[in-house]
Design a protein around this motif. Structure first.
Motif, PDB file in Angstrom:
ATOM      1  N   LEU A   4      43.190  34.990  25.022  1.00  0.00           N
ATOM      2  CA  LEU A   4      42.094  34.115  25.441  1.00  0.00           C
ATOM      3  C   LEU A   4      40.972  34.054  24.403  1.00  0.00           C
ATOM      4  CD1 LEU A   4      41.613  34.555  29.276  1.00  0.00           C
ATOM      5  CD2 LEU A   4      42.407  32.573  28.033  1.00  0.00           C
ATOM      6  N   GLU A   5      40.834  35.114  23.629  1.00  0.00           N
ATOM      7  CA  GLU A   5      39.796  35.112  22.578  1.00  0.00           C
ATOM      8  C   GLU A   5      40.113  34.049  21.528  1.00  0.00           C
ATOM      9  OE1 GLU A   5      36.942  36.637  22.884  1.00  0.00           O
ATOM     10  OE2 GLU A   5      37.762  37.426  24.753  1.00  0.00           O
ATOM     11  N   LEU A   6      41.397  33.917  21.243  1.00  0.00           N
ATOM     12  CA  LEU A   6      41.827  32.899  20.288  1.00  0.00           C
ATOM     13  C   LEU A   6      41.511  31.500  20.822  1.00  0.00           C
ATOM     14  CD1 LEU A   6      43.479  32.025  17.739  1.00  0.00           C
ATOM     15  CD2 LEU A   6      45.504  32.052  19.209  1.00  0.00           C
ATOM     16  N   LEU A   7      41.794  31.325  22.101  1.00  0.00           N
ATOM     17  CA  LEU A   7      41.530  30.026  22.728  1.00  0.00           C
ATOM     18  C   LEU A   7      40.023  29.744  22.749  1.00  0.00           C
ATOM     19  CD1 LEU A   7      42.980  27.708  24.093  1.00  0.00           C
ATOM     20  CD2 LEU A   7      42.913  28.925  26.239  1.00  0.00           C
ATOM     21  N   LYS A   8      39.267  30.785  23.050  1.00  0.00           N
ATOM     22  CA  LYS A   8      37.813  30.657  23.137  1.00  0.00           C
ATOM     23  C   LYS A   8      37.225  30.176  21.806  1.00  0.00           C
ATOM     24  CE  LYS A   8      34.326  33.436  25.476  1.00  0.00           C
ATOM     25  NZ  LYS A   8      34.120  34.787  26.014  1.00  0.00           N
ATOM     26  N   LYS A   9      37.805  30.668  20.727  1.00  0.00           N
ATOM     27  CA  LYS A   9      37.326  30.320  19.391  1.00  0.00           C
ATOM     28  C   LYS A   9      37.411  28.803  19.158  1.00  0.00           C
ATOM     29  CE  LYS A   9      39.140  31.673  15.404  1.00  0.00           C
ATOM     30  NZ  LYS A   9      40.140  32.437  14.646  1.00  0.00           N
ATOM     31  N   HIS A  10      38.461  28.216  19.717  1.00  0.00           N
ATOM     32  CA  HIS A  10      38.689  26.780  19.483  1.00  0.00           C
ATOM     33  C   HIS A  10      38.190  25.901  20.623  1.00  0.00           C
ATOM     34  CE1 HIS A  10      41.338  27.296  15.971  1.00  0.00           C
ATOM     35  NE2 HIS A  10      41.509  28.486  16.515  1.00  0.00           N
ATOM     36  N   TRP A  11      37.895  26.545  21.742  1.00  0.00           N
ATOM     37  CA  TRP A  11      37.635  25.833  23.002  1.00  0.00           C
ATOM     38  C   TRP A  11      36.525  24.801  22.895  1.00  0.00           C
ATOM     39  CZ3 TRP A  11      39.793  24.677  27.382  1.00  0.00           C
ATOM     40  CH2 TRP A  11      39.012  24.329  28.478  1.00  0.00           C
TER      41      TRP A  11
ATOM     42  N   LEU B 128      35.570  29.158  33.125  1.00  0.00           N
ATOM     43  CA  LEU B 128      34.234  29.762  33.046  1.00  0.00           C
ATOM     44  C   LEU B 128      34.192  30.863  31.986  1.00  0.00           C
ATOM     45  CD1 LEU B 128      33.505  29.812  36.863  1.00  0.00           C
ATOM     46  CD2 LEU B 128      32.286  28.448  35.159  1.00  0.00           C
ATOM     47  N   TYR B 129      35.308  31.574  31.867  1.00  0.00           N
ATOM     48  CA  TYR B 129      35.408  32.620  30.854  1.00  0.00           C
ATOM     49  C   TYR B 129      35.319  32.012  29.452  1.00  0.00           C
ATOM     50  CZ  TYR B 129      37.411  36.516  28.206  1.00  0.00           C
ATOM     51  OH  TYR B 129      37.631  37.519  27.299  1.00  0.00           O
ATOM     52  N   LEU B 130      36.063  30.937  29.246  1.00  0.00           N
ATOM     53  CA  LEU B 130      36.049  30.274  27.938  1.00  0.00           C
ATOM     54  C   LEU B 130      34.678  29.682  27.624  1.00  0.00           C
ATOM     55  CD1 LEU B 130      39.496  28.433  27.991  1.00  0.00           C
ATOM     56  CD2 LEU B 130      38.891  30.466  26.674  1.00  0.00           C
ATOM     57  N   GLU B 131      33.964  29.302  28.674  1.00  0.00           N
ATOM     58  CA  GLU B 131      32.622  28.741  28.476  1.00  0.00           C
ATOM     59  C   GLU B 131      31.588  29.854  28.283  1.00  0.00           C
ATOM     60  OE1 GLU B 131      31.437  25.367  28.481  1.00  0.00           O
ATOM     61  OE2 GLU B 131      33.550  25.020  28.069  1.00  0.00           O
ATOM     62  N   ASP B 132      32.093  31.085  28.213  1.00  0.00           N
ATOM     63  CA  ASP B 132      31.244  32.242  27.949  1.00  0.00           C
ATOM     64  C   ASP B 132      30.246  32.543  29.063  1.00  0.00           C
ATOM     65  OD1 ASP B 132      31.168  34.271  26.211  1.00  0.00           O
ATOM     66  OD2 ASP B 132      29.783  33.364  24.777  1.00  0.00           O
ATOM     67  N   LYS B 133      30.665  32.308  30.298  1.00  0.00           N
ATOM     68  CA  LYS B 133      29.784  32.586  31.439  1.00  0.00           C
ATOM     69  C   LYS B 133      29.872  34.074  31.795  1.00  0.00           C
ATOM     70  CE  LYS B 133      28.529  28.688  31.388  1.00  0.00           C
ATOM     71  NZ  LYS B 133      27.165  28.456  30.963  1.00  0.00           N
ATOM     72  N   GLU B 137      27.699  34.925  36.968  1.00  0.00           N
ATOM     73  CA  GLU B 137      27.729  33.473  37.186  1.00  0.00           C
ATOM     74  C   GLU B 137      29.100  33.028  37.704  1.00  0.00           C
ATOM     75  OE1 GLU B 137      26.841  29.485  34.668  1.00  0.00           O
ATOM     76  OE2 GLU B 137      25.646  31.224  34.113  1.00  0.00           O
ATOM     77  N   ILE B 138      30.166  33.645  37.156  1.00  0.00           N
ATOM     78  CA  ILE B 138      31.522  33.303  37.619  1.00  0.00           C
ATOM     79  C   ILE B 138      31.639  33.621  39.108  1.00  0.00           C
ATOM     80  CG2 ILE B 138      33.991  33.875  37.422  1.00  0.00           C
ATOM     81  CD1 ILE B 138      33.549  34.412  34.453  1.00  0.00           C
ATOM     82  N   SER B 139      31.134  34.799  39.513  1.00  0.00           N
ATOM     83  CA  SER B 139      31.269  35.192  40.917  1.00  0.00           C
ATOM     84  C   SER B 139      30.469  34.262  41.826  1.00  0.00           C
ATOM     85  CB  SER B 139      30.856  36.656  41.106  1.00  0.00           C
ATOM     86  OG  SER B 139      29.464  36.775  41.122  1.00  0.00           O
ATOM     87  N   GLU B 140      29.293  33.852  41.361  1.00  0.00           N
ATOM     88  CA  GLU B 140      28.478  32.941  42.184  1.00  0.00           C
ATOM     89  C   GLU B 140      29.113  31.554  42.299  1.00  0.00           C
ATOM     90  OE1 GLU B 140      24.156  34.990  41.194  1.00  0.00           O
ATOM     91  OE2 GLU B 140      24.687  33.071  40.265  1.00  0.00           O
TER      92      GLU B 140
END
Lengths: 211, 166
Positions: A4-11, B128-133, B137-140
Motif C-alpha cells: 500500500l505504501e507503493l500505491l500511496k506514493k502514486h495515489w 482513507l488510508y491512501l489519502e493519509d487520514k 478520522e477513519i473511525s469517525e
C-alpha cells in the motif's frame, strides 16, 4: 516495501488528471435528479401507502352494489366505524414514523449510522406491509364468516351443502387467503431483497468489525 | 448576486478545486468511464444538497470524504442506462500475473486490480488510508472504533498480499 505504501506514493497524481471538470461543466450537474436508494425507498413507501389505502377504499366508493352489500351485511355497526377510524389512525401513525425516519437520514453521518437509519426506514415500511397483510387476511376470513351468517344469498347456498362440503369450502377459502397473502409477501420480499442487498451486506461487514 | 446564486457559486468553486477527491472515490468504486461519470454526478448532487448545512467548522475536503464515500457505499444505485464501454481493467491493466516482473509500474497495475477486488467497506478503508487520514478520522467516517479500524486495516493489507501472491 509495503504494497500500500507503493500505491500511496502514486495515489495523489494517478489517473485523474485527464478527468478534470471546469465550473461550466459542474453547474448543470447541480440540476440533475438524484437516483439514490433513499429516493427509491421514499417512492416505494408512498406507493405502499397509496396501494393499501386504495385497496381498502376503492371498491367502496366505485361500486354502488358493493357499498349496498356491505351496508346490508354489516349494517351500521359501531364496531365497523371504530375499525375504520383505527385503520386511518394507523396510516397516520405510519406516515409520521416514515417522515421522522426519512428526516433522520443524513449523508453527513458516519457510514454505519447512515446505513442504520436507512435500514430503520425500510423496517417501518416492512411493519406497515405486515400489518396490512394481517388485517387483509383477518378481514377476508371474518368477512367470509360474517357473510355466511348474514348474507341471505350465501346462507341459502351454504344450506344446500352437507358438513363435508361445508368444511371443504371453508378450507378452500382459508387456502385462498393464505395464497393471496403469500404472493404479496413474496413480491414484497423480492423488491426489497434486490433493493437493500448491498446495504445489508455492507452493514454486516461493518457490524463484523465490532465483534 | 442573490444568496442562492452566491451559495451555488461558492459550492462550484470549492468542488472544482477539490474534485480529485470525488474522482478518486469514483475510480475505486466503478469499473468504466460511464459508471465513473454517473457516480460523480450522484456525489455532486448529494454534496450540493448537504452544502447548506456545511458550517465550515470542518475542512471542505474532510466533509467531502464523508459524503463521497457514503454515496458510493450506500446511496448510489447503478444507473439504468446500459453501460457498455470498455472496462478500466482491459484498458489500464493488460498485464496478467504470468507477465509479472518486478518493475514498479507492473506492480502498481496489479495493485490497483487487487484493490478493485476488495469489498465496499475495505475499499473505503484503503481509500482513507491512501489519502493519509488518521485512524481517528477513519473511525469517525466509518462509524467504527479506532482500534477496530486499525485491526481491519491490517487485515486488508494481508488480504491484498494474498490476492497479489496467491
Amino acid at each position: 516495501m509495503d504494497e500500500l505504501e507503493l500505491l500511496k506514493k502514486h495515489w495523489q497524481k494517478d489517473g485523474v488528471e485527464d478527468r478534470q471538470l471546469t465550473s461550466k461543466q459542474i453547474y448543470p450537474m447541480l440540476l440533475k435528479k438524484s437516483s439514490s436508494i433513499v429516493k427509491t425507498l421514499f417512492y416505494i413507501s408512498i406507493g405502499e401507502l397509496a396501494f393499501w389505502v386504495l385497496i381498502n377504499t376503492f371498491p367502496f366508493f366505485m361500486s354502488d352494489t358493493y357499498r349496498k352489500n356491505v351496508e346490508t351485511i354489516y349494517g351500521d355497526s359501531l364496531g365497523l366505524t371504530i375499525l375504520s377510524f383505527l385503520s386511518y389512525a394507523v396510516i397516520v401513525l405510519f406516515v409520521f414514523l416514515l417522515y421522522k425516519a426519512y428526516k433522520s437520514i443524513s449523508v453527513t453521518d458516519s457510514a454505519k449510522k447512515l446505513i442504520e437509519n436507512i435500514l430503520k426506514t425500510r423496517k417501518i415500511i416492512k411493519y406497515y406491509v405486515v400489518y396490512n397483510l394481517v388485517i387483509a387476511s383477518l378481514s377476508m376470513l371474518s368477512g367470509f364468516y360474517y357473510a355466511s351468517k348474514n348474507d341471505p344469498g350465501l346462507v341459502a347456498k351454504l344450506d344446500t351443502l352437507n358438513d363435508t362440503k361445508l368444511l371443504f369450502v371453508s378450507l378452500l377459502f382459508i387456502v385462498f387467503t393464505a395464497i393471496f397473502v403469500l404472493i404479496i409477501w413474496l413480491f414484497y420480499k423480492l423488491i426489497y431483497g434486490i433493493l437493500v442487498k448491498r446495504l445489508n451486506r455492507n452493514y454486516k461487514e461493518l457490524k463484523k468489525l465490532e465483534v | 448576486m442573490t444568496l442562492n446564486k452566491e451559495l451555488e457559486h461558492n459550492f462550484v468553486e470549492l468542488l472544482e478545486k477539490h474534485q480529485n477527491i470525488v474522482h478518486k472515490v469514483c475510480r475505486l468504486y466503478t469499473n468504466n468511464y460511464d459508471a465513473h461519470n454517473d457516480l460523480f454526478q450522484e456525489i455532486t448532487i448529494q454534496l450540493w444538497r448537504a452544502f447548506p448545512k456545511f458550517r465550515g467548522d470542518s475542512k471542505f475536503s474532510t466533509w467531502m470524504y464523508r459524503v463521497g464515500l457514503n454515496t458510493a457505499i450506500t446511496l448510489y444505485r447503478k444507473s439504468k442506462r446500459t453501460i457498455n464501454t470498455q472496462e478500466f481493467d482491459t484498458v489500464q491493466f493488460k498485464i496478467s500475473a504470468e507477465d509479472y516482473d518486478d518493475t514498479e509500474e507492473v506492480q502498481l497495475k496489479l495493485l490497483y486490480k487487487a484493490v478493485h477486488q476488495l469489498n465496499d467497506i475495505e475499499k473505503a478503508l484503503v481509500f482513507l488510508y491512501l489519502e493519509d487520514k488518521s485512524y481517528k478520522e477513519i473511525s469517525e467516517t466509518m462509524g467504527i472504533s479506532e482500534v477496530n479500524a486499525r485491526v481491519k486495516m491490517n487485515r486488508v493489507k494481508t488480504k491484498l498480499r494474498t490476492i497479489l501472491n496467491p
